[in-house]
Write an enzyme that holds these catalytic residues in place. Structure first.
Site, PDB file in Angstrom:
ATOM      1  N   ASP A 210     -13.001  -4.681   6.756  1.00  0.00           N
ATOM      2  CA  ASP A 210     -13.297  -3.657   5.753  1.00  0.00           C
ATOM      3  C   ASP A 210     -14.457  -4.069   4.864  1.00  0.00           C
ATOM      4  O   ASP A 210     -14.974  -3.254   4.106  1.00  0.00           O
ATOM      5  CB  ASP A 210     -12.064  -3.390   4.873  1.00  0.00           C
ATOM      6  CG  ASP A 210     -11.110  -2.409   5.529  1.00  0.00           C
ATOM      7  OD1 ASP A 210     -11.479  -1.806   6.547  1.00  0.00           O
ATOM      8  OD2 ASP A 210      -9.985  -2.251   5.021  1.00  0.00           O
TER       9      ASP A 210
ATOM     10  N   LYS B 105      -8.725   5.845  16.178  1.00  0.00           N
ATOM     11  CA  LYS B 105      -8.733   4.557  15.474  1.00  0.00           C
ATOM     12  C   LYS B 105      -7.296   4.299  15.041  1.00  0.00           C
ATOM     13  O   LYS B 105      -6.750   5.045  14.229  1.00  0.00           O
ATOM     14  CB  LYS B 105      -9.670   4.651  14.265  1.00  0.00           C
ATOM     15  CG  LYS B 105      -9.654   3.438  13.361  1.00  0.00           C
ATOM     16  CD  LYS B 105     -10.674   3.614  12.254  1.00  0.00           C
ATOM     17  CE  LYS B 105     -10.568   2.558  11.181  1.00  0.00           C
ATOM     18  NZ  LYS B 105     -11.487   2.836  10.074  1.00  0.00           N
TER      19      LYS B 105
ATOM     20  N   ASP C 213      -4.769   2.242  13.111  1.00  0.00           N
ATOM     21  CA  ASP C 213      -4.798   1.325  11.965  1.00  0.00           C
ATOM     22  C   ASP C 213      -3.406   0.727  11.701  1.00  0.00           C
ATOM     23  O   ASP C 213      -2.385   1.187  12.254  1.00  0.00           O
ATOM     24  CB  ASP C 213      -5.289   2.114  10.743  1.00  0.00           C
ATOM     25  CG  ASP C 213      -5.945   1.240   9.678  1.00  0.00           C
ATOM     26  OD1 ASP C 213      -5.801   0.015   9.734  1.00  0.00           O
ATOM     27  OD2 ASP C 213      -6.582   1.814   8.771  1.00  0.00           O
TER      28      ASP C 213
ATOM     29  N   ARG D  27       0.843  -1.203   0.000  1.00  0.00           N
ATOM     30  CA  ARG D  27       0.000   0.000   0.000  1.00  0.00           C
ATOM     31  C   ARG D  27       0.885   1.263   0.000  1.00  0.00           C
ATOM     32  O   ARG D  27       0.633   2.229   0.722  1.00  0.00           O
ATOM     33  CB  ARG D  27      -0.930   0.032   1.209  1.00  0.00           C
ATOM     34  CG  ARG D  27      -2.186   0.856   0.944  1.00  0.00           C
ATOM     35  CD  ARG D  27      -2.929   1.209   2.206  1.00  0.00           C
ATOM     36  NE  ARG D  27      -4.225   1.795   1.891  1.00  0.00           N
ATOM     37  CZ  ARG D  27      -4.924   2.546   2.700  1.00  0.00           C
ATOM     38  NH1 ARG D  27      -4.480   2.833   3.902  1.00  0.00           N
ATOM     39  NH2 ARG D  27      -6.090   3.031   2.337  1.00  0.00           N
TER      40      ARG D  27
HETATM   41  C1  DGJ Z   1      -8.143   0.501   6.517  1.00  0.00           C
HETATM   42  C2  DGJ Z   1      -9.290   0.558   7.469  1.00  0.00           C
HETATM   43  O1  DGJ Z   1      -9.752  -0.711   7.780  1.00  0.00           O
HETATM   44  C3  DGJ Z   1     -10.378   1.435   6.875  1.00  0.00           C
HETATM   45  O2  DGJ Z   1     -11.501   1.453   7.684  1.00  0.00           O
HETATM   46  C4  DGJ Z   1      -9.816   2.811   6.689  1.00  0.00           C
HETATM   47  O3  DGJ Z   1      -9.490   3.351   7.936  1.00  0.00           O
HETATM   48  C5  DGJ Z   1      -8.595   2.764   5.786  1.00  0.00           C
HETATM   49  N1  DGJ Z   1      -7.629   1.826   6.268  1.00  0.00           N
HETATM   50  C6  DGJ Z   1      -7.964   4.127   5.698  1.00  0.00           C
HETATM   51  O4  DGJ Z   1      -6.777   4.124   5.026  1.00  0.00           O
END
Ligand code: DGJ
Length: 690
Positions: free
Chosen positions: A503, A432, A434, A398
């Site tokens: 997701d 959040k 990530d 990514r």
């Molecule tokens: C992956 C997450 O699971 C999504 O909900 C979102 O936050 C994206 N990354 C953003 O880049």
């Protein structure tokens, strides 16, 4: 759980399961050696913690080497100590000067035991730890089935059941994080005992967010040796004089109430012991997340407009996802620079934060602190901070690289950036966290002696930063995310309050994903969004109400572009959010019973019931129906048999006994609509004792 110390100081675990008294000898298996000449071998014996160096060919939990190259550990018993609900058994290897403490923390009310091991080097030489698993769990000779959770991005937590045969069946992750591909949870049951609500189940969940290994080791006498812990792949740890090393905890248990009973014990453990104490009991807010609506194209006015609509819908927490920071106009830049993007927020974040608070909602932001884009200020200043192998180009995933969180300087730099964001723009209520790529080329050329420690040090570093943030901002709720549910384990749930499950927000797929997730984790930590149709991942079109009903199974979120929703959809959504808030105490603080697990065709149902059984919410779904199939009955659970119950929506009356014996009709087939459809049917009903 019965432990027995053999005459040669070998620790046996001859029994874990139904309680039948405490005479250890009564449980000892009679294992005769395969050949009389092999009487000294320990194979087939129920060992509590087999180590390489004992006379066994089992999958070992512990492998140690001296600097001089000597290998193998032998235990001599030293002492036992009980402190409250914890038992510690101390062993020592006098040749290695290694102290091994086996820990058993007992949660008697929950029928759970948390096992771990603590190693201490008492000598003057460095020891190399090559493998330190958390525990071995032996089961007596029988035929067993294993249950495990597997998947990939967008398809996490699919339940697999397979027969165990002689030989080894392994699962695990070497991707750096606990992973989408396999989840560090397992259950085992005797073949043939296959019910949701009945039957014996042994199960475990590993509190570790990094690489992990699970081995079902079927022995030649049909006994089973289950071992689980941090993955030995590319791992070794230099344990210097006086240093200690601790394994993560394995939380394991036994239930006679089937896989559902096992899941409820783990839920209670998370809710009462594992989750961060300050928010454990707090009802999780209904959230809005802007990701699927605005992607990277975040602008202050557009976020304010989304926030107003979300507030009108009854949302309690507004979260700006990716795109608010650095040069983050796409996924090729910005990670590593946790400062507000002033093109998008010319007056800083405070303008939006104040407006969100004025609207009566909490405010949250997205971060991905362990990652860096090569196109970032951070990477330009510190290219060596990302994992890389010497003289090789690191592979992008990514468009990003993984920061070496084993390095204190990296953690410090990221922590201070996060601290500034969380304190300089007004109150941020939610983060959040990530993590969007698996780790490859996990090199630290500048520190070769710690090279094989990075996998573990990174995870410990992650926990440290999360812990520091929690201490500095005690009001903060933190959500764990890794491209969906790639890091949803019991380990991260010690430092975070909830998990973004997947997701994939397609309501049909979600039923399977959420069912699997709910076997291991509490509804209180399962975040589900209602998003737009056609669904971004599958193109499927599910009705709004169905999408809401599925998302109500845990922590409700809205993730669609509500700026584009029709007035009637917005009104329906507001009513559904209000309905969810009524159900929330049952969903988030009740007990969960799957009445019928999700199936490709036909109905499924899940029930949330108050601890005292006086109220229950039942959620029924049918993605596809079969014409002519009769309505299925779903027998409810855990009600008070002698009491009367009333269905809230229409006042229908019944008794606890009848609801549990005959159940309710999952009348999702013949709906009486003008245009009846067998597909996308759902209903949520609440019954309360009167
Ligand atoms: C992956 C997450 O699971 C999504 O909900 C979102 O936050 C994206 N990354 C953003 O880049």
């Amino acid at each position: 759980m019965v432990l027995w110390l053999g005459p040669d100081d070998t620790l046996y675990l001859p029994h874990w399961g139904a309680s039948g008294g405490s005479v250890a000898e009564a449980y000892l298996p009679r294992v005769s050696p395969n050949r009389p000449s092999e009487a000294g071998f320990l194979d087939g014996q129920p060992l509590a913690y087999p180590a390489y160096g004992m006379s066994t060919f089992k999958e070992p939990c512990l492998v140690v080497q001296t600097e001089g190259g000597a290998r193998g550990v032998r235990f001599e018993f030293v002492s036992d100590a009980i402190d409250g609900d914890s038992l510690e058994l101390q062993f020592q290897d006098p040749l290695l000067h290694l102290q091994v403490t086996l820990r058993f923390r007992v949660y008697a009310v929950l029928d759970l035991v948390a096992r771990s091991v603590l190693l201490r080097n008492l000598g003057s030489q460095t020891l190399l730890l090559e493998r330190v698993l958390s525990a071995a769990l032996p089961l007596p000779p029988d035929q067993y089935d294993a249950l495990t959770l597997h998947g990939q991005w967008g398809r996490e937590f699919t339940l697999h059941q397979q027969p165990l045969h002689p030989g080894r069946l392994t699962s695990g992750s070497t991707r750096g994080l606990s992973s989408h591909e396999a989840h560090p949870w397992f259950a085992v049951r005797p073949r043939g005992e296959q019910a949701e609500h009945h039957g014996r189940v042994w199960f475990g969940s590993l509190a570790w967010s990094g690489n992990w290994l699970l081995v079902f080791d079927g022995e030649r006498n049909d006994a089973l040796n289950i071992v689980i812990g941090m993955h030995p792949f590319d791992f070794s740890w230099r344990l210097g004089p006086n240093e200690s090393f601790e394994s993560p905890e394995l939380v394991c248990g036994y239930s006679e109430a089937g896989i559902g009973g096992a899941s409820r014990l783990l839920h209670r453990f998370e809710e009462t012991h594992q989750l961060p104490a300050n928010h454990r009991e707090r009802p999780r807010p209904v959230l809005y997340n802007s990701w699927e609506a605005t992607g990277f194209d975040v602008q202050v006015d557009q976020q304010v407009e989304l926030a107003r609509r979300a507030a009108a819908m009854g949302v309690e927490l507004f979260v700006v996802d990716d795109g608010w920071f650095g040069a983050r106009d796409h996924d090729r830049a910005g990670l590593g620079d946790w400062t507000v993007n002033l093109q998008k927020f010319p007056n800083g974040l405070r303008e939006l934060i104040d407006e969100v608070h004025r609207l009566g909602m909490g405010f949250g932001i997205w971060v991905e602190p362990e990652m860096v884009n090569p196109d970032s200020e951070l990477f330009r200043a510190h290219p060596d901070w990302a994992y890389h192998a010497l003289d090789r180009t690191a592979t992008l995933g990514r468009n990003q690289l993984v920061l070496n969180f084993a390095r204190p300087a990296v953690r410090e730099a990221i922590y201070s950036q996060l601290h500034a964001v969380l304190s300089e723009h007004g109150r941020v209520d939610f983060v959040k966290w990530d993590h969007n790529r698996a780790w490859t080329e996990v090199g630290w050329p500048e520190q070769p002696t710690q090279q094989r420690e990075v996998w573990v040090r990174h995870v410990l570093g992650l926990y440290e930063v999360l812990g520091r943030l929690r201490a500095a901002f005690p009001h903060l709720l933190i959500e764990s995310c890794a491209g969906g549910g790639g890091r949803a384990d019991l380990g991260v749930l010690r430092w975070t309050d909830q998990v973004w499950t997947s997701d994939n927000t397609d309501a049909a797929d979600r039923l399977t994903i959420q069912y699997g997730y709910s076997l291991a984790h509490s509804p209180r930590v399962m975040v589900n969004w209602v998003t737009d149709v056609p669904n971004a991942q599958t193109g499927r079109v599910a009705p709004l109400e169905f999408r809401f009903h599925v998302a109500m199974q845990g922590v409700l979120g809205i993730g669609g572009d509500i700026a584009e929703w029709s007035a009637s959809d917005l009104a329906s959504a507001a009513a559904l959010v209000a309905q969810y808030k009524q159900l929330r105490p049952l969903v988030q603080h009740g007990r969960q019973y799957w009445l019928r697990p999700p199936a490709a065709i036909g109905p499924c149902g899940v029930q949330y019931v108050a601890e005292d059984g006086a109220a229950t919410a039942v959620m029924l779904y049918q993605v596809r129906g079969l014409r002519g199939a009769g309505a299925r009955r779903m027998r409810l659970r855990h009600l008070q048999a002698e009491r009367g119950y009333r269905r809230e929506a229409d006042g229908v009356k019944s008794t606890g006994a009848a609801l549990m014996a005959a159940g309710i009709t999952a009348d999702l087939v013949n709906t009486g609509d003008r245009h009846p459809t067998l597909d996308w049917r759902s209903s949520v009903q609440v019954w309360r004792a009167v």
